[in-house]
Design a protein around this motif. Sequence first.
Motif, PDB file in Angstrom:
ATOM      1  N   TRP A  85       0.836  -1.125   0.042  1.00  0.00           N
ATOM      2  CA  TRP A  85      -0.021   0.069   0.162  1.00  0.00           C
ATOM      3  C   TRP A  85       0.843   1.276  -0.015  1.00  0.00           C
ATOM      4  O   TRP A  85       2.121   1.115   0.096  1.00  0.00           O
ATOM      5  N   TYR A 103       0.894   4.817  -9.927  1.00  0.00           N
ATOM      6  CA  TYR A 103       0.600   3.588  -9.120  1.00  0.00           C
ATOM      7  C   TYR A 103      -0.380   2.502  -9.797  1.00  0.00           C
ATOM      8  O   TYR A 103      -0.199   1.160  -9.637  1.00  0.00           O
ATOM      9  N   LYS A 106       1.821   0.386 -11.529  1.00  0.00           N
ATOM     10  CA  LYS A 106       2.777  -0.665 -10.651  1.00  0.00           C
ATOM     11  C   LYS A 106       1.451  -1.632 -10.381  1.00  0.00           C
ATOM     12  O   LYS A 106       1.988  -2.372  -9.553  1.00  0.00           O
ATOM     13  N   GLY A 107       0.288  -1.741 -10.445  1.00  0.00           N
ATOM     14  CA  GLY A 107      -1.001  -2.578 -10.226  1.00  0.00           C
ATOM     15  C   GLY A 107      -1.536  -2.320  -8.955  1.00  0.00           C
ATOM     16  O   GLY A 107      -2.121  -3.457  -8.365  1.00  0.00           O
ATOM     17  N   TYR A 108      -1.383  -0.852  -8.712  1.00  0.00           N
ATOM     18  CA  TYR A 108      -2.241  -0.529  -7.447  1.00  0.00           C
ATOM     19  C   TYR A 108      -3.547   0.027  -7.902  1.00  0.00           C
ATOM     20  O   TYR A 108      -3.827   0.519  -9.107  1.00  0.00           O
ATOM     21  N   GLU A 129      -3.837   0.514  -2.961  1.00  0.00           N
ATOM     22  CA  GLU A 129      -3.352  -0.745  -2.586  1.00  0.00           C
ATOM     23  C   GLU A 129      -3.121  -1.552  -3.895  1.00  0.00           C
ATOM     24  O   GLU A 129      -3.655  -1.393  -4.787  1.00  0.00           O
ATOM     25  N   LYS A 130      -2.182  -2.350  -3.753  1.00  0.00           N
ATOM     26  CA  LYS A 130      -1.787  -3.239  -5.007  1.00  0.00           C
ATOM     27  C   LYS A 130      -2.858  -4.419  -4.904  1.00  0.00           C
ATOM     28  O   LYS A 130      -3.047  -5.438  -4.009  1.00  0.00           O
TER      29      LYS A 130
END
Length: 276
Positions: A85, A103, A106-108, A129-130
């Motif tokens: 997170w 983000y 990055k997969g968040y 959050e991812k």
Amino acid sequence: MPRMRKIVGVTVVAAGVVLPTAAVLPAEAEAAGTPAFVAYHAASAGRQAAYARTLKRQGYRPITVNVADGGRYAAVWIKGGGPAWAIYQGMSGTGYQRRFNEYVKKGYQPISVSATGSGGGAVFAAVFEKKSGKFFAKHGLTATQFASVNQKAASTGYTLTSVDVYGSAASPRYVGVWTANSGGSWYYTYGKTAKQHEAEFAKRMKQGFRPTQVAVGPDGTYSAAWRKDGLRSWAHYIEMSSSGYQKRFDQQRARGLHPVQVNSENGRYAAIFVKT
């Protein structure tokens, strides 16, 4: 029994204890089996940043954040594992968009987004959050645009999971996050006076809905997401002052409930508590 009523008036709280700084949940509360959490509000930007650093070191993770008039912050943190997170504060609208883009790559996903102020002076805060799953987020929406986005979201399988209202009383703006609906009916309301929100609350309660998100607008109106999820132990309050929120916090903690969302603007607080 869910409740909502007008009351009046926290500084920093951890399991019902007023503290000058963020702290871990008292050992006796953990022994009693209550969730380890820390909740605070009316924190300056500097204190918010300090709390975030301390709580991260102590193993907590943020589940909701709110920034209100004057750059005051409120948040709820829980202790325990989970996905990666990140939390950011003091962002402009452009800064929030930049962090969002960064983000998402990055997969968040944003799980809580808040804003206060208007125009180029608007200030944003967000928790990322991812996690996987479909979602979308928008900000700078007028009331008409917000309604249109919600209607489209509902028809395409999404549900409103974060909402806040900023801008000015004459020209409010909405920021929200919509995620894939995992099941269950939901509804939204916006621009409701306290009395209208209370009427909506009574109506939705009879239909099996409960509020899952609530936001106080710069004009003192309320916007909310309502969901029929079968949860039985919860509470919802609006029209609270800082000390009123503390009072309700203490009462609900005694019942084994903790806040999962806190929102404020112009000194008015709203909160949702659940039992876990």
